[in-house]
Write an enzyme that holds these catalytic residues in place. Sequence first.
Site, mmCIF file in Angstrom:
data_model
loop_
_atom_site.group_PDB
_atom_site.id
_atom_site.type_symbol
_atom_site.label_atom_id
_atom_site.label_comp_id
_atom_site.label_asym_id
_atom_site.label_seq_id
_atom_site.Cartn_x
_atom_site.Cartn_y
_atom_site.Cartn_z
ATOM 1 N N GLY A 196 21.516 -15.239 40.044
ATOM 2 C CA GLY A 196 20.673 -15.856 41.073
ATOM 3 C C GLY A 196 21.496 -16.390 42.227
ATOM 4 O O GLY A 196 21.154 -16.184 43.403
ATOM 5 N N GLU A 246 32.246 -21.640 42.284
ATOM 6 C CA GLU A 246 32.201 -21.154 40.901
ATOM 7 C C GLU A 246 33.441 -21.646 40.153
ATOM 8 O O GLU A 246 34.555 -21.504 40.638
ATOM 9 C CB GLU A 246 32.119 -19.617 40.886
ATOM 10 C CG GLU A 246 32.179 -18.982 39.509
ATOM 11 C CD GLU A 246 31.112 -19.478 38.526
ATOM 12 O OE1 GLU A 246 29.911 -19.379 38.838
ATOM 13 O OE2 GLU A 246 31.493 -19.983 37.451
ATOM 14 N N CYS A 273 25.187 -13.295 32.740
ATOM 15 C CA CYS A 273 24.727 -11.904 32.604
ATOM 16 C C CYS A 273 25.889 -10.921 32.588
ATOM 17 O O CYS A 273 25.989 -10.073 31.697
ATOM 18 C CB CYS A 273 23.763 -11.580 33.743
ATOM 19 S SG CYS A 273 23.232 -9.870 33.755
ATOM 20 N N CYS A 326 23.883 -10.169 29.281
ATOM 21 C CA CYS A 326 23.221 -8.862 29.329
ATOM 22 C C CYS A 326 24.182 -7.663 29.296
ATOM 23 O O CYS A 326 23.991 -6.738 28.504
ATOM 24 C CB CYS A 326 22.384 -8.727 30.605
ATOM 25 S SG CYS A 326 21.678 -10.256 31.210
ATOM 26 N N LYS A 381 26.640 -7.408 26.218
ATOM 27 C CA LYS A 381 25.740 -7.257 25.059
ATOM 28 C C LYS A 381 25.240 -5.827 24.961
ATOM 29 O O LYS A 381 25.280 -5.199 23.906
ATOM 30 C CB LYS A 381 24.582 -8.260 25.191
ATOM 31 C CG LYS A 381 23.526 -8.233 24.113
ATOM 32 C CD LYS A 381 22.411 -7.233 24.340
ATOM 33 C CE LYS A 381 21.744 -7.274 25.675
ATOM 34 N NZ LYS A 381 20.878 -8.414 25.885
ATOM 35 N N TYR A 386 31.534 -8.009 42.341
ATOM 36 C CA TYR A 386 30.813 -9.216 42.787
ATOM 37 C C TYR A 386 31.591 -9.924 43.889
ATOM 38 O O TYR A 386 31.025 -10.366 44.888
ATOM 39 C CB TYR A 386 30.550 -10.159 41.601
ATOM 40 C CG TYR A 386 29.219 -9.898 40.942
ATOM 41 C CD1 TYR A 386 29.002 -8.732 40.217
ATOM 42 C CD2 TYR A 386 28.167 -10.796 41.056
ATOM 43 C CE1 TYR A 386 27.792 -8.469 39.633
ATOM 44 C CE2 TYR A 386 26.937 -10.540 40.465
ATOM 45 C CZ TYR A 386 26.758 -9.376 39.754
ATOM 46 O OH TYR A 386 25.536 -9.117 39.173
ATOM 47 N N TYR A 392 15.906 -14.070 21.015
ATOM 48 C CA TYR A 392 16.524 -12.866 21.582
ATOM 49 C C TYR A 392 17.957 -12.667 21.076
ATOM 50 O O TYR A 392 18.338 -11.601 20.611
ATOM 51 C CB TYR A 392 16.643 -13.009 23.100
ATOM 52 C CG TYR A 392 15.438 -12.745 23.929
ATOM 53 C CD1 TYR A 392 14.426 -13.688 24.059
ATOM 54 C CD2 TYR A 392 15.322 -11.558 24.646
ATOM 55 C CE1 TYR A 392 13.336 -13.460 24.885
ATOM 56 C CE2 TYR A 392 14.234 -11.321 25.477
ATOM 57 C CZ TYR A 392 13.243 -12.281 25.594
ATOM 58 O OH TYR A 392 12.173 -12.042 26.397
ATOM 59 N N GLU A 421 19.460 -9.745 18.576
ATOM 60 C CA GLU A 421 20.333 -8.743 19.210
ATOM 61 C C GLU A 421 21.701 -8.717 18.516
ATOM 62 O O GLU A 421 22.235 -7.648 18.212
ATOM 63 C CB GLU A 421 20.483 -9.030 20.704
ATOM 64 C CG GLU A 421 19.198 -8.710 21.480
ATOM 65 C CD GLU A 421 19.320 -8.913 22.976
ATOM 66 O OE1 GLU A 421 20.268 -9.582 23.420
ATOM 67 O OE2 GLU A 421 18.452 -8.400 23.708
ATOM 68 N N ASP A 468 18.223 -20.095 35.349
ATOM 69 C CA ASP A 468 18.084 -20.736 34.033
ATOM 70 C C ASP A 468 17.998 -22.256 34.129
ATOM 71 O O ASP A 468 17.359 -22.902 33.299
ATOM 72 C CB ASP A 468 19.302 -20.417 33.153
ATOM 73 C CG ASP A 468 19.283 -19.004 32.592
ATOM 74 O OD1 ASP A 468 18.406 -18.216 32.988
ATOM 75 O OD2 ASP A 468 20.160 -18.694 31.762
ATOM 76 N N ALA A 478 12.765 -6.869 27.453
ATOM 77 C CA ALA A 478 13.178 -6.073 26.290
ATOM 78 C C ALA A 478 14.120 -6.908 25.444
ATOM 79 O O ALA A 478 14.881 -7.722 25.969
ATOM 80 C CB ALA A 478 13.894 -4.800 26.744
ATOM 81 N N HIS A 481 5.337 15.669 27.183
ATOM 82 C CA HIS A 481 5.422 16.151 25.813
ATOM 83 C C HIS A 481 6.706 16.932 25.572
ATOM 84 O O HIS A 481 7.082 17.730 26.426
ATOM 85 C CB HIS A 481 4.204 17.044 25.528
ATOM 86 C CG HIS A 481 4.090 17.423 24.101
ATOM 87 N ND1 HIS A 481 3.724 16.504 23.131
ATOM 88 C CD2 HIS A 481 4.319 18.592 23.478
ATOM 89 C CE1 HIS A 481 3.722 17.117 21.957
ATOM 90 N NE2 HIS A 481 4.075 18.387 22.135
ATOM 91 N N GLU A 537 4.559 9.217 25.308
ATOM 92 C CA GLU A 537 3.232 9.792 25.579
ATOM 93 C C GLU A 537 2.163 9.138 24.702
ATOM 94 O O GLU A 537 0.976 9.172 25.019
ATOM 95 C CB GLU A 537 3.235 11.307 25.399
ATOM 96 C CG GLU A 537 3.396 11.775 23.966
ATOM 97 C CD GLU A 537 3.385 13.305 23.849
ATOM 98 O OE1 GLU A 537 2.530 13.947 24.473
ATOM 99 O OE2 GLU A 537 4.249 13.850 23.135
#
Length: 453
Positions: free
Chosen positions: A17, A36, A44, A49, A52, A102, A180, A184, A305, A343, A438, A443
């Site tokens: 963020g 920082e 993340c 994320c 992981k 970054y 979560y 995981e 967060d 997810a 298919h 589907e």
Amino acid sequence: MSDNHDFDLIVIGAGSGGVRLARMSAQRGARVAIVESRYLGGTCVNVGCVPKKLFVYGSHVGEDLEDAAGYGWNVPLDQVRFDWPTLVANKNTEIERLNGIYGRLLENAGVTIIEGTATLADANTVVVGEKRYTTGHITVATGSWPVIPDIPGKESILTSNEMFYLPQLPRHAVVWGGGYIAVEFAGILAGLGVETTLLYRGDLFLRGFDEDVREFTATEMRRKGVDLRFGTTIEAVESDGTHYDVTLNDGTHLTTGLVMAATGRRALVEGLGLEALGVQLSEKGHVVVDDHFQTSVPSITALGDVIGTPQLTPVALAQAMVLSRRLFGDGQGEMDYHCIPTAVFCQPNIGTVGLTEAEAREAGHNVSVYRSEFRPMKHTLSGRQERCLMKLVVDKESDKVLGAHMVGPDAGEITQGLAVAMKAGATKAQFDSTLGIHPTSAEEFVTMREPVA
Ligand code: NDP
């Protein structure tokens, strides 16, 4: 924007963020600094994320090798070796690459990166080490940090932070929690050959997810050999540094090589000096903000967060876009928390968007439920017994799809597309009139015709 200050905006915390807010605001012409103290990219990128997901990929390979035989590949499983330090080292190289990206993204946008720990001296002044910086706006984007319950021996318990740098894998591990991160990591460890016990205090883990999803996931995880123990929690841990003696709530003991707590995360606000400035914090310790991310002090905003909204990277990114526009754009824009897809990268994956069946009923909807359970086609030849669950919750009156839930391979990938349809207000009739692709598992979402409830 005013020239009286060193900056127009100082962002505290270079996580998802914070970085997005800093970049977007600088691109709008604001003079922006970001402070920082740890690593660019935040949880993340560094301990969440991204690493992981790399570990999840790694932990799937064992099953893929086992499945290969059904497809004619001769993989001598007794000769297969897994080397954890290699996975960690390769992951570290990738994370360092992302840290660099970054840094360059921020620099190219003209953002000043300040390394160190920030304290707010007043509503427009940030102190980092010996230096003081004045600014028109301050945004707190410091994120969250794992919490370990206060029990004897808690100092020997690891969190997800340390798991990413573990020197070696134990033979057996205990994962404590049922959210979560717990599921995981239980999947990662089990997939990498560690005997894994997951302890959860409630009756069934993954509170907040659809009941069918929770039960189905428990069945599938047990099938993969994870020892799930519900109604069980840890009272104490004793360790000599190698072995851990875990005392459970029923008085019995477990011996293990590692205890990892995944028992929630708290907002990271200590040392910022927020309370002294009158910035209101909630009972749970989150920074309280209004709909436009403003705290109780007008020049101070917060996002991600630390404000207690869903702790998900895409939520923080979206909040940053809204806040940047409000501070340095046309002042418009609202954050939309409706239909956030998510997810869980446990094994098999969970993908979910919209309301659970219980939530839909509680909200007063008269619902139809469509559910399909099947063995994915891939496993007809691999012989694996893993199954897949898909479920739609539909409002009977409007025919709108209120919730879509899946447990199975690629559930995250499949749910992303469903989220677009649901955001657009898709009805069950529109799902039904969509042709399937298919043969896929996905589907099934457009071919479920008979409601089960
Ligand atoms: P969660 O809040 O999801 O889960 C915490 C778990 O710990 C719950 O099962 C909770 O039980 C249990 N717990 C809490 N306190 C105690 C206690 N004192 N004793 C025993 N058990 C306890 O937190 P996580 O740490 O798993 O993850 C934090 C957040 O990070 C998630 O909510 C999610 O938003 C985000 N995240 C997202 C991911 C993704 O998108 N794939 C991946 C990882 C994290 P109970 O249910 O009874 O309260």
